[in-house]
Write an enzyme that holds these catalytic residues in place. Structure first.
Site, short mmCIF file in Angstrom:
data_model
loop_
_atom_site.label_atom_id
_atom_site.label_comp_id
_atom_site.label_asym_id
_atom_site.label_seq_id
_atom_site.Cartn_x
_atom_site.Cartn_y
_atom_site.Cartn_z
N GLU A 82 39.54 29.91 22.71
CA GLU A 82 40.18 30.02 24.03
C GLU A 82 41.40 30.92 23.92
O GLU A 82 42.12 30.91 22.91
CB GLU A 82 40.59 28.62 24.50
CG GLU A 82 41.11 28.54 25.91
CD GLU A 82 41.34 27.11 26.35
OE1 GLU A 82 42.36 26.88 27.04
OE2 GLU A 82 40.54 26.21 26.01
N ASP A 84 44.64 31.89 26.46
CA ASP A 84 45.23 31.30 27.67
C ASP A 84 46.41 32.05 28.25
O ASP A 84 47.35 32.40 27.53
CB ASP A 84 45.81 29.91 27.35
CG ASP A 84 44.78 28.84 27.19
OD1 ASP A 84 43.66 29.02 27.65
OD2 ASP A 84 45.12 27.81 26.59
N GLU A 86 48.78 30.39 31.29
CA GLU A 86 49.01 29.30 32.24
C GLU A 86 50.39 29.51 32.87
O GLU A 86 51.36 29.79 32.15
CB GLU A 86 48.96 27.93 31.56
CG GLU A 86 47.59 27.58 30.99
CD GLU A 86 47.52 26.16 30.47
OE1 GLU A 86 48.49 25.39 30.66
OE2 GLU A 86 46.50 25.81 29.88
#
Length: 276
Positions: A82, A84, A86
């Site tokens: 993953e 990311d 955010e």
């Protein structure tokens, strides 16, 4: 390899939130909405194995405390990879926190957090992942903010074998998102809305019939082909390294590599290597 501007109608599926996901302008733009009953999200129909992914996002304006807007690449399964972005909301007048992380073979814990040098709610800004076999580069308006290098030769896993989809969501996380959970979501401000446009995936589509990611079949000139495939060997030049230093010196608010309390036995091995 795909090398064209995306369309939200053709390229994505709604993952949750139903009518809270609104696709506009014939697929050119999209909004995610959050109310007290549910957030919303979408994911790409394609899986990608290496590429450059660009998305323009305008974040929730005003009092966004408690909300989290996510935009990330992820595979599936217990040993997933993953990458990311955010965006952690905040009370009016206080800055968003941009949270980044890299998971490889199910292990994350590589958080770096930043404040931005602009208000991400006033206009669209471009958030990009460059992911090739040598490194991952996180970019904001084409300015590098983070590099995660392939250090497999030092025993550090690197995401390179698992195809990943693009995901995005807007949801309520007021138990932790804003000032450690001290500031809760103000539902009188709902619905909260994040806006998306100008998605581009210049990337290798996993499982496609194309045998090589080296040639962009949509290209009309050699120079365009070179431009479209530049991500495959992209690194930071001197100007890019200077920009990265500027961002990390002025705007980084958390770096796992500096968190000695969290890692009393010593910081992770990649922290001892060059940040470039």
């Amino acid at each position: 390899m795909t090398a064209s501007a995306g369309n939200f109608l053709q390229d994505f599926d709604v993952t949750f939130g139903d009518q809270r996901v609104k696709i506009l302008e014939g697929g050119k733009s999209l909004t995610l909405n959050l109310d007290q009953y549910s957030g919303s999200g979408f994911k790409s129909k394609n899986e990608y194995l290496f590429g450059r992914i660009d998305m323009q996002i305008k974040l929730v304006p005003g009092n966004s405390a408690g909300t989290v807007t996510t935009y990330y690449l992820s595979s599936e399964g217990p040993t997933h990879d993953e990458i990311d972005f955010e965006f952690l909301g905040n009370s009016s007048g206080n800055p968003y926190t941009l949270h980044t992380n890299v998971f490889s073979q199910g292990k994350g814990d590589r958080e770096q957090q930043f404040h931005l040098w602009f208000d991400p709610t006033k206009a669209f800004h471009t958030y990009s992942f460059v992911w090739n076999s040598q490194r991952i580069i996180f970019l904001v308006d084409n300015i590098p903010i983070r590099v995660f290098n392939n250090l497999e030769s030092f025993g550090i896993p690197f995401p390179k074998n698992q195809p990943m989809r693009i995901y995005s969501s807007l949801w309520n996380a007021d138990d932790w998102a804003t000032q450690g959970g001290r500031v809760k979501t103000d539902w009188t401000q709902a619905p909260f809305t994040a806006s998306y446009r100008n998605f581009k995936a210049n990337a290798c589509v996993a499982g496609s019939s194309s045998s090589s990611c080296g040639v962009a079949t949509t290209a009309s000139t050699n120079s365009l082909t070179d431009q479209q495939s530049a991500w495959q060997t992209q690194t930071l030049d001197a100007a890019g390294r200077n920009r990265l230093r500027w961002v990390q010196h002025k705007f980084m608010v958390y770096n796992y590599c500096s968190d000695r309390k969290r890692f009393p036995q010593g910081v992770p091995a990649e922290c001892k290597r060059s940040r470039f």
